[in-house]
Design a protein around this motif. Structure first.
Motif, PDB file in Angstrom:
ATOM      1  N   ALA A 787       1.037  -1.510   0.016  1.00 42.86           N
ATOM      2  CA  ALA A 787       0.510   0.201  -0.085  1.00 42.86           C
ATOM      3  C   ALA A 787       0.743   1.628  -0.165  1.00 42.86           C
ATOM      4  CB  ALA A 787      -0.902  -0.146   1.217  1.00 42.86           C
ATOM      5  N   ARG A 788       2.308   1.494   0.753  1.00 46.44           N
ATOM      6  CA  ARG A 788       2.545   2.363   0.690  1.00 46.44           C
ATOM      7  C   ARG A 788       3.636   2.957  -0.527  1.00 46.44           C
ATOM      8  NH1 ARG A 788       8.867   2.536   3.929  1.00 46.44           N
ATOM      9  NH2 ARG A 788       9.333   4.166   3.287  1.00 46.44           N
ATOM     10  N   TRP A 789       4.346   1.406  -0.793  1.00 45.81           N
ATOM     11  CA  TRP A 789       5.046   1.505  -3.232  1.00 45.81           C
ATOM     12  C   TRP A 789       3.818   2.211  -3.702  1.00 45.81           C
ATOM     13  CZ3 TRP A 789       9.883   0.998  -3.227  1.00 45.81           C
ATOM     14  CH2 TRP A 789      10.266   0.521  -4.781  1.00 45.81           C
ATOM     15  N   GLN A 790       2.232   1.613  -3.590  1.00 44.96           N
ATOM     16  CA  GLN A 790       1.442   2.083  -4.586  1.00 44.96           C
ATOM     17  C   GLN A 790       1.758   3.324  -4.335  1.00 44.96           C
ATOM     18  OE1 GLN A 790      -1.506  -0.516  -4.511  1.00 44.96           O
ATOM     19  NE2 GLN A 790      -0.162  -2.062  -3.935  1.00 44.96           N
ATOM     20  N   ARG A 791       1.246   3.980  -3.823  1.00 41.94           N
ATOM     21  CA  ARG A 791       1.097   5.467  -2.563  1.00 41.94           C
ATOM     22  C   ARG A 791       1.805   6.101  -3.411  1.00 41.94           C
ATOM     23  NH1 ARG A 791       0.254   4.952   2.329  1.00 41.94           N
ATOM     24  NH2 ARG A 791      -1.633   4.501   2.144  1.00 41.94           N
ATOM     25  N   MET A 792       3.390   5.633  -2.928  1.00 39.60           N
ATOM     26  CA  MET A 792       4.138   6.182  -3.852  1.00 39.60           C
ATOM     27  C   MET A 792       4.322   6.383  -5.407  1.00 39.60           C
ATOM     28  SD  MET A 792       7.580   4.313  -0.988  1.00 39.60           S
ATOM     29  CE  MET A 792       8.752   5.408  -1.376  1.00 39.60           C
ATOM     30  N   SER A 793       4.275   5.913  -5.854  1.00 42.80           N
ATOM     31  CA  SER A 793       4.424   5.266  -7.310  1.00 42.80           C
ATOM     32  C   SER A 793       3.441   6.542  -7.518  1.00 42.80           C
ATOM     33  CB  SER A 793       3.876   3.860  -7.680  1.00 42.80           C
ATOM     34  OG  SER A 793       3.582   3.684  -8.826  1.00 42.80           O
ATOM     35  N   VAL A 794       2.170   6.355  -7.147  1.00 41.68           N
ATOM     36  CA  VAL A 794       0.668   7.597  -7.992  1.00 41.68           C
ATOM     37  C   VAL A 794       1.574   8.701  -7.757  1.00 41.68           C
ATOM     38  CG1 VAL A 794      -1.413   8.538  -7.561  1.00 41.68           C
ATOM     39  CG2 VAL A 794      -1.110   5.845  -7.344  1.00 41.68           C
ATOM     40  N   LEU A 795       2.097   9.345  -6.352  1.00 39.29           N
ATOM     41  CA  LEU A 795       2.184  10.171  -6.163  1.00 39.29           C
ATOM     42  C   LEU A 795       3.625  10.817  -7.100  1.00 39.29           C
ATOM     43  CD1 LEU A 795       2.196  10.943  -2.708  1.00 39.29           C
ATOM     44  CD2 LEU A 795       0.736  11.932  -3.819  1.00 39.29           C
ATOM     45  N   SER A 796       4.695   9.771  -7.258  1.00 31.83           N
ATOM     46  CA  SER A 796       5.660  10.277  -8.150  1.00 31.83           C
ATOM     47  C   SER A 796       5.046  10.121  -9.748  1.00 31.83           C
ATOM     48  CB  SER A 796       6.364   9.295  -8.573  1.00 31.83           C
ATOM     49  OG  SER A 796       8.059   8.973  -9.377  1.00 31.83           O
TER      50      SER A 796
END
Length: 847
Positions: A787-796
């Protein structure tokens, strides 16, 4: 004035965009252009027919654009670049026309697969890496923003070499990109020009008592232009990429042939065509250096003559050249154009020196792309005199006037005179092309904030102190059309469903994605789209290399030109560190990773080629070891190019941007990765600094020394052996390599890459190793929390909007070129009537 025609009464069915019209046109080209019945057509026939179908629709807009530009007071950008790495044209043109889905449906209705047809296109390998790819992105943005522009370069018969890996080593073979023809280009023989080379000069006084110089060449070649249309996104603007091919003035000597000298009969043709045979011939030999210089002069001489022809067509006097053309030097390769324009104005058009110099300086602008002193081009004086005798005289005159000005401005500073001189006096005399570019341009820009600062403080410090008003910074960008809309349709569809598709032409609109980073349902869709991309890449890896990789593992990617300062070998040391950890403690917890490398080493760059062998040797050991097989995989994907990039960037989880701080001018791979939702690990180098600032500290993994720290460490006396002895993990990794573990027992094979005991570590791998390993641990921890990685990916992705090449081009237009858009009204014809221009009120911006 031409009578306007409403578009609803002006449908030219030959270039209509409806699915039915596209299907009819496609089948017509299969029959009439390829000479085949559809059932007998090869995949290449189908591609050629599709390309001609699309080109017909571009030509209508192309001619409309030329008509719109004729007589316009607006300036035109003349973008001079030795490289244009355009990538495949068909898919990009379908995106920009807005008919990708319509064509897919039309192909499906005919029982055909558009993806298979797209795969048939042979990529024009007319560039080496970032420089050529940037030029391609800029051409796309210039057209999208409706800026009048011409891209000028070389039509290399053989592009960047094809790379294969044999026994772990790079093997180069010929890139025959023209073997099936090029449906996108049109030869313009009527605009061919003559280019002189070698010989000597004669000085005389004309009948008016004016001092004149006549250049008597040793040989003359013909430059033939080939034009390709560059379409903007959802606009009618189609600009021109004009590439020059060298031909002989006399291709065949009939009398020599009849005497039995068959080789002699075509010798002039062979010699002349060698000029544009190969991209970047190896310059380790004197012949290679001479050919490179001739190449560079050839294309700028052709291009400047072409600009003068266009002035004449518009009825504009040569004294207004700088008012009509903004000539941008993409690095130093075209810098000899400054001397060439002076020659044309002074010798051919009889302008006084000062007036010609005013025109030249106000026409040219220079983009610097490197902080490496060895990459700033210099030419041995005897070579330059032999190839371009008149230009050397002009450069010496420019230099004499420059040094007079320096003596006045900086009285008594002899060392500054030596540094600013266009002629290097250290050892063998050399002509300094970067110095020429700085003196002869009204604007000089770096390509990232750090790069521009270091350029002002170091590489071009003396020029900055001389003319601070010339310097500016414009951070590079990439086109979202190719690098997201085309290459990542799954993510494109998801983003457009969430926020609309306006982001494709205004990337800043991606900011509207930010709230979706907190939406678990959206993140799940995001992850699913990215996983499908990884599955597709895994299949490509299997087909290409035979290595089977797990799409659920972290895809840790480093694809770029192989160079010591980019530090691919630091990434491999991390692989070895993980491998050593598993071998030392088989039960250790390690996040599964697939390390994917790609890139080409220049044929004459032995160090870079050894780096590739190091990567493949480590891969061979790691991939064969059953103890680590499910946790680590290492792949070198051969022949990395734009086509492969379109598959790799959308599938990466982590992107490596690990050059030594202060060495990378900008980097654009970091932008493509971020745009596609990958996270970057990187040093504070090039555009990494701005990317981290944009995406947020929590969505970027920084490590390593900063540029000031690098300078300070070197100044204090850097000792790599101290890091080697004080860090047990580093020592274990280096010892494994030096004991021959990855080289079948040969301890010396990879010693040139790193030998801390001999104090050989020019790019400070030893100093950055600990920080890098620590940062990679943070990467693993983040990836272990989906969940953390996906959130970071969307924000990137959401925060990557400032890295569009559209933004960069707007800044060039405002700060350097002073150019406004020129909208294009589409020419139509009705029922066979003459072509007419529709009224502005009905001019469509969407195709």
């Amino acid at each position: 004035m031409k009578e306007s025609v409403r578009p609803e009464h002006a449908d030219d069915t030959r270039t209509a965009l409806s699915g039915a019209s596209l299907r009819r046109a496609f089948l017509d080209h299969v029959f009439h252009t390829q000479g085949k019945l559809p059932g007998h057509a090869s995949q290449n026939d189908l591609y050629q027919a599709a390309a001609h179908t699309v080109r017909d629709r571009l030509v209508q807009r192309w001619i409309s654009t030329a008509e719109a530009y004729l007589g316009q007071p607006s300036r035109t950008v003349a973008y001079l670049s030795a490289e244009f790495l355009m990538g495949p044209h068909l898919g990009n043109n379908l995106i920009n026309l807005g008919i990708f889905d319509e064509v897919r449906e039309a192909m499906a209705a005919a029982g055909l697969d558009l993806d298979r047809i797209l795969e048939q296109e042979v990529e024009p390998g007319l560039g080496n890496g970032g420089l050529g790819r940037l030029a391609a992105c800029f051409m796309d943005s210039l057209a999208t923003l409706e800026i009048p522009a011409l891209g000028y370069g070389i039509r290399y018969e053989y592009g960047i070499f094809q790379q294969t890996i044999i026994d772990g080593m790079q093997v180069e073979s010929t890139d025959t990109w023209l073997r099936n023809g090029n449906p996108w280009e049109i030869q313009r023989s009527e605009w061919a020009v003559q280019v002189r080379l070698g010989g000597h000069t004669e000085h005389y006084t004309d009948d008016r008592g004016h001092y004149r110089v006549r250049w008597v060449p040793a040989k003359t070649v013909v430059g033939v232009p080939f034009d390709s249309p560059i379409l903007g996104y959802r606009v009618n603007t189609v600009n021109t990429l004009r590439l020059w091919r060298a031909d002989a003035t006399e291709a065949f000597d009939f009398h020599t042939f009849n005497r039995g000298d068959y080789l002699g009969a075509v010798s002039k043709k062979v010699t002349s065509e060698n000029l544009t045979k190969v991209l970047y011939p190896n310059d380790e030999t004197s012949q290679g250096k001479e050919l490179r210089l001739e190449q560079q002069y050839f294309f700028v001489a052709c291009s400047l003559q072409d600009m003068l022809r266009l002035l004449a067509v518009d009825g504009i006097p040569v004294t207004r050249f700088h008012e009509k053309f903004a000539v941008q030097l993409n690095d130093t390769h075209p810098a000899v154009g400054i001397a060439e324009l002076m020659r044309l104005l002074v010798d051919d058009h009889d302008l006084p020196w000062n007036e010609a110099w005013h025109i030249t300086q106000n026409a040219f602008a220079y983009t610097n792309h490197t902080l490496l002193p060895e990459a700033l081009e210099q030419w041995p004086l005897p070579l330059f005199a032999r190839v371009l005798p008149r230009h050397l005289e002009i450069i010496l005159e420019i230099n004499a006037r420059l040094l007079d000005e320096v003596r006045i401005r900086f009285y008594g500073d002899e060392s500054r005179l030596a540094r600013l001189s266009l002629i290097s006096e250290y050892g063998e005399k050399q002509v300094r092309m970067a110095n020429l570019a700085c003196v002869g341009s009204h604007a000089i820009n770096g390509v990232a904030e750090l790069h521009s600062r270091l350029m002002r403080e170091d590489v071009l410090k003396d020029f900055y102190e001389m003319w601070p008003e010339k310097f500016t910074s414009i951070t590079n960008g990439v086109t979202p059309r190719r690098w997201l809309a085309l290459s990542n349709p799954r993510l494109t569809r998801l983003v457009s469903e969430a926020i609309g598709d306006g982001w494709i032409s205004d990337l800043a609109q991606l900011r509207a994605l930010e709230p979706y980073a907190e939406d678990a349902g959206f993140r799940e869709q995001w992850q699913a789209a990215r996983h499908q991309n990884k599955v597709a890449l895994a299949e490509l890896v299997r087909e290409t290399t035979g290595v089977v990789v797990d799409p659920s593992s972290m895809f840790d990617v480093m694809v770029k030109r192989i160079h010591e300062y980019k530090r691919q070998h630091l990434a491999v040391l991390h692989v070895i560190a993980l491998y050593h950890r598993i071998k030392s403690d088989p039960g250790t917890e390690i996040q599964p990773r697939t390390f994917l490398f790609g890139g080409k080493a220049a044929p004459g760059y032995a160090y870079a080629k050894l780096m590739i062998r190091f990567i493949t040797s480590v891969a061979d050991v790691v991939n064969r070891d059953p103890q680590v097989r499910d946790r680590l995989k290492v792949v070198f994907l051969p022949n990395f190019n734009v086509t492969y990039g379109q598959r790799i960037y959308p599938a990466a989880d982590l992107a490596e941007q690990i050059s030594l701080a202060g060495k990378e001018a900008s980097g654009t791979g970091n932008m493509k990765f971020a745009m596609n939702g990958a996270l970057n690990i990187g040093t504070m180098d090039g555009a990494n600094i701005e990317l981290r600032e944009a995406v947020g500290n929590d969505n970027f993994f920084p490590f390593g020394l900063t540029a000031p720290e690098v300078y300070g460490l070197r100044a204090s006396g850097y000792d790599p052996a101290a890091y080697y002895h004080s860090n047990p993990q580093l020592r274990a990794v280096i010892d494994l390599v030096q004991q021959g573990f990855f080289s079948r027992g040969d301890p010396g094979l990879f010693r040139p890459l790193f030998d801390p005991q001999q104090r050989h570590d020019p790019y400070l791998l030893m100093a950055d190793f600990a920080s890098y390993i620590e940062c990679q641990e943070k990467v693993s921890q983040a990836f272990a929390e989906p969940a953390r990685w996906q959130r970071m990916s969307v924000l990137s992705c959401a925060r990557s909007g400032r890295f569009s090449s559209d933004r960069a081009i707007r800044e060039y237009c405002e700060r350097i070129w002073h150019i406004e858009p020129v909208p294009v009204r589409l020419l139509h014809r009705a029922s066979g009537a003459p072509w007419q221009v529709e009224s502005p009120a009905h001019a469509p911006r969407a195709a």
